[in-house]
Design a protein around this motif. Structure first.
Motif, PDB file in Angstrom:
ATOM      1  N   PRO A  57       0.821  -1.225   0.000  1.00 30.73           N
ATOM      2  CA  PRO A  57       0.000   0.000   0.000  1.00 30.73           C
ATOM      3  C   PRO A  57       0.852   1.271   0.000  1.00 30.73           C
ATOM      4  O   PRO A  57       0.539   2.239  -0.692  1.00 30.73           O
ATOM      5  CB  PRO A  57      -0.827  -0.137   1.281  1.00 30.73           C
ATOM      6  CG  PRO A  57      -0.978  -1.615   1.452  1.00 30.73           C
ATOM      7  CD  PRO A  57       0.351  -2.190   1.013  1.00 30.73           C
ATOM      8  N   ALA A  58       1.954   1.264   0.784  1.00 32.27           N
ATOM      9  CA  ALA A  58       2.846   2.437   0.778  1.00 32.27           C
ATOM     10  C   ALA A  58       3.512   2.591  -0.581  1.00 32.27           C
ATOM     11  O   ALA A  58       3.693   3.709  -1.086  1.00 32.27           O
ATOM     12  CB  ALA A  58       3.904   2.291   1.873  1.00 32.27           C
ATOM     13  N   GLU A  60       2.258   1.676  -3.446  1.00 33.71           N
ATOM     14  CA  GLU A  60       1.236   2.189  -4.381  1.00 33.71           C
ATOM     15  C   GLU A  60       1.160   3.710  -4.306  1.00 33.71           C
ATOM     16  O   GLU A  60       1.017   4.384  -5.322  1.00 33.71           O
ATOM     17  CB  GLU A  60      -0.127   1.580  -4.045  1.00 33.71           C
ATOM     18  CG  GLU A  60      -0.264   0.102  -4.335  1.00 33.71           C
ATOM     19  CD  GLU A  60      -0.505  -0.184  -5.805  1.00 33.71           C
ATOM     20  OE1 GLU A  60      -0.659  -1.366  -6.134  1.00 33.71           O
ATOM     21  OE2 GLU A  60      -0.547   0.755  -6.619  1.00 33.71           O
ATOM     22  N   ARG A  61       1.258   4.237  -3.078  1.00 33.92           N
ATOM     23  CA  ARG A  61       1.185   5.690  -2.924  1.00 33.92           C
ATOM     24  C   ARG A  61       2.461   6.361  -3.414  1.00 33.92           C
ATOM     25  O   ARG A  61       2.423   7.441  -3.986  1.00 33.92           O
ATOM     26  CB  ARG A  61       0.924   6.054  -1.455  1.00 33.92           C
ATOM     27  CG  ARG A  61      -0.425   5.608  -0.928  1.00 33.92           C
ATOM     28  CD  ARG A  61      -0.744   6.274   0.401  1.00 33.92           C
ATOM     29  NE  ARG A  61       0.214   5.911   1.433  1.00 33.92           N
ATOM     30  CZ  ARG A  61       0.133   4.817   2.194  1.00 33.92           C
ATOM     31  NH1 ARG A  61      -0.893   3.975   2.024  1.00 33.92           N
ATOM     32  NH2 ARG A  61       1.033   4.569   3.123  1.00 33.92           N
ATOM     33  N   PHE A  62       3.607   5.706  -3.183  1.00 31.77           N
ATOM     34  CA  PHE A  62       4.892   6.334  -3.499  1.00 31.77           C
ATOM     35  C   PHE A  62       5.228   6.285  -4.979  1.00 31.77           C
ATOM     36  O   PHE A  62       5.929   7.162  -5.482  1.00 31.77           O
ATOM     37  CB  PHE A  62       6.008   5.655  -2.703  1.00 31.77           C
ATOM     38  CG  PHE A  62       7.343   6.323  -2.866  1.00 31.77           C
ATOM     39  CD1 PHE A  62       8.340   5.728  -3.622  1.00 31.77           C
ATOM     40  CD2 PHE A  62       7.611   7.555  -2.287  1.00 31.77           C
ATOM     41  CE1 PHE A  62       9.572   6.340  -3.788  1.00 31.77           C
ATOM     42  CE2 PHE A  62       8.837   8.173  -2.442  1.00 31.77           C
ATOM     43  CZ  PHE A  62       9.821   7.568  -3.196  1.00 31.77           C
ATOM     44  N   GLY A  64       3.649   6.975  -7.693  1.00 31.24           N
ATOM     45  CA  GLY A  64       3.275   8.176  -8.450  1.00 31.24           C
ATOM     46  C   GLY A  64       4.211   9.332  -8.174  1.00 31.24           C
ATOM     47  O   GLY A  64       4.589  10.078  -9.084  1.00 31.24           O
ATOM     48  N   HIS A  65       4.614   9.480  -6.905  1.00 28.67           N
ATOM     49  CA  HIS A  65       5.556  10.547  -6.551  1.00 28.67           C
ATOM     50  C   HIS A  65       6.907  10.314  -7.216  1.00 28.67           C
ATOM     51  O   HIS A  65       7.565  11.250  -7.686  1.00 28.67           O
ATOM     52  CB  HIS A  65       5.728  10.609  -5.034  1.00 28.67           C
ATOM     53  CG  HIS A  65       4.483  10.982  -4.301  1.00 28.67           C
ATOM     54  ND1 HIS A  65       3.830  12.184  -4.479  1.00 28.67           N
ATOM     55  CD2 HIS A  65       3.762  10.304  -3.368  1.00 28.67           C
ATOM     56  CE1 HIS A  65       2.772  12.248  -3.697  1.00 28.67           C
ATOM     57  NE2 HIS A  65       2.705  11.110  -3.008  1.00 28.67           N
TER      58      HIS A  65
END
Length: 299
Positions: A57-58, A60-62, A64-65
């Motif tokens: 999950p982390a 997945e968020r990272f 894009g950044h």
């Protein structure tokens, strides 16, 4: 953040396989694995599950950044490498600049940087600082030296002061004068927006103890206007000694002021300007001022 760690992470995330990511990046699997582990330690969070390889999950968020960071870097590199290099150096010259050293510096610069063209802009008395600050010129030969945190200054000449007076005045017959002889002359008037340093220079303000000068009704912002005013018998001006070599004018006389403190002409540039052409021009100016100035009796 190490960009190699970001690229390794993105490659693994997109390939879902450490070995394929290594092949894609032309790196060893061990280095890719190490990069991902180091990135996770930097962030303090697990980004990838290993068996099978998939984003947490982390992660997945990272992801894009990470893509945004690398895209921004690529855009910055493309912008810098694709931007045309500066091919023109704009040289401002007030009055006769720094006398014979001005053309000597320009010629030396053109030999050193033949791919950079030089454009000249004549500066009037109100553009002591503004032409540089407003980016209308890149370097400027002016006098006196500006005291402004936005401006860097290199002294080029140090010269005796003169006054420019009508040939019809009694003062014009003197081989030389003293400050007491010239403080009360009716000097040309300058516009209100003229920098204080330049007006103080023109009117010998320090010698008069700050008292208001006697001003002619005639205004001037260029040497030509000073000379035509003097030729008409309507006012005086002041300058550096080299002025008389460049502006012989019928009806005017330049008279040395023996006890006036010498004044500088300078090369002024924007403080911190990293333009290679500007840095080269400054270097040549200081070198030639040191080497040629004594021969020309200017410094």
């Amino acid at each position: 953040m190490d960009l190699r760690r970001l690229t390794s992470f993105l490659a693994v995330a997109e390939e879902a396989h450490f070995g394929k990511a290594a092949e894609r990046l032309f790196r060893s699997p061990a280095s890719v694995t190490a990069h991902v582990k180091q990135l996770e330690r930097d962030l303090g969070v697990r980004l990838l599950e290993r068996s099978p390889v998939r984003l947490t999950p982390a992660g997945e968020r990272f992801v894009g950044h990470a893509r945004s960071l690398l895209a921004a870097l690529d855009a910055a590199v493309a912008d810098v490498t694709e931007a045309p290099p500066e091919r023109t150096l704009r040289v401002g010259v007030m009055s006769n600049g720094s006398a014979e050293l001005t053309p000597a510096v320009v010629q030396a610069f053109q030999r050193a940087c033949p791919d950079v063209s030089v454009e000249f802009l004549a500066l009037d008395f109100t553009e002591h600082v503004s032409a540089l600050v407003q980016h209308r010129v890149d370097v400027a030969f002016v006098r006196p030296a500006p005291v402004d945190e936005r401006i860097a200054v290199d002294v080029v000449t140090t010269e005796r002061r003169i006054v420019v007076v009508p040939a019809s005045w009694e003062l014009a017959d003197a081989p030389a004068v003293h400050l007491d002889d010239v403080l009360d002359l009716p000097y040309v008037s300058l516009p209100e927006h003229t920098p204080r340093q330049f007006s103080d220079y023109l009117y010998f303000t320090e010698a008069r103890g700050g008292l208001t000068p006697n001003r002619s009704r005639s205004h001037a912002v260029t040497p030509h206007e000073v000379l035509t005013t003097a030729a008409a018998g309507r006012g005086a001006g002041s300058a550096l000694e080299s002025f008389q070599r460049y502006y012989p004018w019928p009806g005017t006389v330049c008279v040395p002021v023996l006890d006036a403190p010498p004044e500088h002409s300078v090369l002024a540039t924007r403080a911190g300007d990293r333009n290679p052409a500007v840095r080269t021009f400054r270097s040549l100016t200081t070198r030639l001022a040191r080497e040629l100035g004594p021969r020309l009796r200017l410094a």
